[in-house]
Design a protein around this motif. Structure first.
Motif, PDB file in Angstrom:
ATOM      1  N   THR A  63       0.858  -1.185   0.000  1.00 53.14           N
ATOM      2  CA  THR A  63       0.000   0.000   0.000  1.00 53.14           C
ATOM      3  C   THR A  63       0.895   1.236   0.000  1.00 53.14           C
ATOM      4  O   THR A  63       1.790   1.349   0.828  1.00 53.14           O
TER       5      THR A  63
ATOM      6  N   LYS B 164      -2.217  -1.315  -3.517  1.00 53.85           N
ATOM      7  CA  LYS B 164      -3.243  -0.347  -3.171  1.00 53.85           C
ATOM      8  C   LYS B 164      -2.571   1.032  -3.148  1.00 53.85           C
ATOM      9  O   LYS B 164      -1.607   1.241  -2.422  1.00 53.85           O
TER      10      LYS B 164
ATOM     11  N   ASP C  90      -5.375  -1.431  -7.182  1.00 51.72           N
ATOM     12  CA  ASP C  90      -6.493  -0.746  -6.543  1.00 51.72           C
ATOM     13  C   ASP C  90      -6.076   0.707  -6.340  1.00 51.72           C
ATOM     14  O   ASP C  90      -5.325   1.025  -5.423  1.00 51.72           O
TER      15      ASP C  90
ATOM     16  N   ASN D 104      -6.900   4.694  -5.665  1.00 54.51           N
ATOM     17  CA  ASN D 104      -7.901   5.504  -4.987  1.00 54.51           C
ATOM     18  C   ASN D 104      -7.418   6.935  -4.823  1.00 54.51           C
ATOM     19  O   ASN D 104      -6.214   7.199  -4.789  1.00 54.51           O
TER      20      ASN D 104
ATOM     21  N   GLU E 247     -15.313   7.265   2.981  1.00 49.89           N
ATOM     22  CA  GLU E 247     -15.386   5.893   2.475  1.00 49.89           C
ATOM     23  C   GLU E 247     -14.038   5.432   1.913  1.00 49.89           C
ATOM     24  O   GLU E 247     -13.633   4.285   2.078  1.00 49.89           O
ATOM     25  N   ILE E 248     -13.312   6.341   1.266  1.00 56.31           N
ATOM     26  CA  ILE E 248     -11.999   5.994   0.728  1.00 56.31           C
ATOM     27  C   ILE E 248     -10.924   6.133   1.797  1.00 56.31           C
ATOM     28  O   ILE E 248     -10.047   5.273   1.928  1.00 56.31           O
TER      29      ILE E 248
ATOM     30  N   GLN F  44     -11.033   5.642   4.918  1.00 61.76           N
ATOM     31  CA  GLN F  44     -11.067   4.551   5.891  1.00 61.76           C
ATOM     32  C   GLN F  44     -10.528   3.235   5.338  1.00 61.76           C
ATOM     33  O   GLN F  44     -10.393   2.268   6.087  1.00 61.76           O
ATOM     34  N   ARG F  45     -10.188   3.208   4.060  1.00 63.42           N
ATOM     35  CA  ARG F  45      -9.614   2.003   3.468  1.00 63.42           C
ATOM     36  C   ARG F  45      -8.089   2.016   3.475  1.00 63.42           C
ATOM     37  O   ARG F  45      -7.457   1.055   3.041  1.00 63.42           O
TER      38      ARG F  45
ATOM     39  N   GLY G 176      -5.892   1.900   5.974  1.00 66.31           N
ATOM     40  CA  GLY G 176      -5.335   0.861   6.832  1.00 66.31           C
ATOM     41  C   GLY G 176      -4.413   1.366   7.914  1.00 66.31           C
ATOM     42  O   GLY G 176      -3.779   0.565   8.607  1.00 66.31           O
TER      43      GLY G 176
ATOM     44  N   GLN H 174      -5.721   8.010   9.127  1.00 69.11           N
ATOM     45  CA  GLN H 174      -7.126   8.187   8.776  1.00 69.11           C
ATOM     46  C   GLN H 174      -7.794   9.228   9.656  1.00 69.11           C
ATOM     47  O   GLN H 174      -8.518  10.106   9.173  1.00 69.11           O
TER      48      GLN H 174
END
Length: 445
Positions: A190, A218, A245, A247, A374-375, A377-378, A380, A385
């Protein structure tokens, strides 16, 4: 008896029907044909190989080119800069030579500014993730000053490693850089790049990712601060089973230009990608640009791909450009699609919340946080966050205060629960403050 030939007369050109003659600009056989496929764009590490940028090019036409000119073709300081990174088990950071074997592994510049940075750096910052147990490392930059500067970073996840790399940017900057991300077989990586620059900072970045067999990347772009921020990520799903992924979250205030041009190249069988970018705009002259290109090549049967961009307009005088593009060169795919939407607050959502006793500004806050978090909180990383949610709330509070001044209304403090519950006010217009408990309710609503 032979016939006497008629006397010859000078030939006279027959009249040409209007529109049937060759046009002066119609020499198509000798004219350059515009690039039709995203993968066919010219690429080079030599800035001199690129033509002069005029602002009419497909990759520059939505950018404020005059203000970016020093980074596109001016001299750049490519010396090493100060950074802050805490030692972490399973991850390491060091300066290496531009001739290192991993430099250029993930991609090649496709615009002149990126090539200018590539050719100007003296050293490359190498971040290596090699632990099979999950690790996390943050590289902070905050002292780059305002002189035009070049940078180059390589993030390498070794086979079967697990890691989170956060690139934290703040302070002053006039920076153009390249970030290469190499994800080896079976690795899960990530990468989060956070732009919280000062108000007058300018930042151009090209991110190149190469994702190996059964590897997962990610990637998050979080752009909240700076005058002009243009981050262009590209992901090459180069081997079977690669998963990308991508974002993004961005919040443009008055006068800010925040831009992302995303490219996903499916180049191997059974690859998967998801692209999800969300943004909010408030204030006169706030501008965002999102372009999403997805290419599913002939060598990529079994591809599963989807991209989307959503923009929420919070005030008058803003502009959001959103352009999704999808190219498919094989019919043997699991699925592919794209979506784009830009709109204002849903009046029904606001009415629903206000009808339950929630003030208008608090209702706006709940809707926007629900939209963007929503994004966030992904990612990690709970600490990051929480801090990003706080920053977004501060942006919203500033907009609420500006609306109050414009309308002459009194702006009440934000609260995390309905009136009458006895909850402590936690978000006044002047800033952000946390109560002893219960402060997460609004962020998760």
């Amino acid at each position: 008896m032979s016939a006497t030939p008629a006397p010859t007369e000078p030939l006279v050109d027959a009249p040409v029907q209007h529109g049937a003659g060759a046009h002066t600009d119609g020499d198509w056989a000798n004219r350059k044909v515009p690039v039709q496929t995203r993968s066919e764009r010219f690429a080079s590490t030599d800035p001199a190989a690129f033509p002069e940028v005029t602002g009419r090019e497909v990759d520059w036409k939505l950018s404020p080119v005059p203000r970016l000119r020093p980074l596109i073709d001016g001299p750049l300081d490519g010396s090493p800069y100060a950074y802050l990174a805490r030692e972490t088990t399973g991850a390491a950071v060091e300066w290496v030579s531009p001739q290192h074997e991993l430099v250029g592994r993930a991609g090649t510049p496709e615009d002149k500014a990126s090539a200018n940075a590539w050719s100007s750096v003296d050293n490359v910052l190498m971040v290596t993730v090699d632990g099979e147990e999950p690790s996390s490392i943050t590289i902070g930059r905050s002292g780059l000053d305002k002189a035009p500067r070049a940078g180059h970073t390589v993030v390498h996840a070794k086979p079967n490693s697990r890691g989170l790399v956060i690139l934290q940017n703040s302070g002053d900057a006039t920076l153009v850089e390249n970030v290469e991300i190499v994800v080896d077989e079976g690795a899960h990586l990530t990468v989060v790049t956070v732009q919280e620059w000062n108000d007058d900072a300018i930042h151009l970045a090209s991110h190149f990712a190469r994702i190996g067999r059964d590897a997962v990347l990610k990637h998050f772009v979080i752009s909240l601060g700076g005058s002009i921020v243009r981050i262009n990520p590209s992901a090459h799903l180069a081997e079977q089973g690669a998963d990308g992924d991508l974002n993004g979250v961005y919040f443009a205030d008055a006068g800010q230009h925040l831009e992302q041009q995303v490219y996903v190249n499916h180049d191997a069988p059974n690859t998967k990608s998801r692209v999800n970018y969300k943004g909010a705009l408030q204030g006169e002259g706030a501008r965002t640009v999102w372009i999403g290109d997805v290419l599913i090549g002939r060598t990529a049967p079994g591809t599963d791909s989807y991209e989307q961009n959503r923009n929420l307009v919070l005030s008058e005088g803003t502009r959001a450009d959103s352009i999704p593009n999808l190219e498919i060169e094989t019919g043997d795919i699991l699925g592919a699609g794209h979506a784009s939407a830009t709109g204002r607050f849903d009046d029904e959502h606001l009415f629903y919340l206000e009808s339950r006793g929630i003030p208008e500004e608090e209702a706006r806050r709940i809707v926007v946080l629900g939209f963007l978090s929503e994004i966030v909180q992904r990612i990690g990383d709970p600490a990051l966050q929480e801090r990003l949610i706080e920053t977004i709330e501060a942006e919203l509070a500033g907009g609420a205060e500006a609306r109050s001044v414009a309308t002459g209304a009194v702006h009440p403090a934000y609260v995390d629960s309905q009136p009458g519950s006895g909850a402590t006010p936690v978000h006044a217009a002047g800033g952000v403050q946390h109560p002893a408990e219960g402060g997460e309710a609004g962020a998760n609503a």
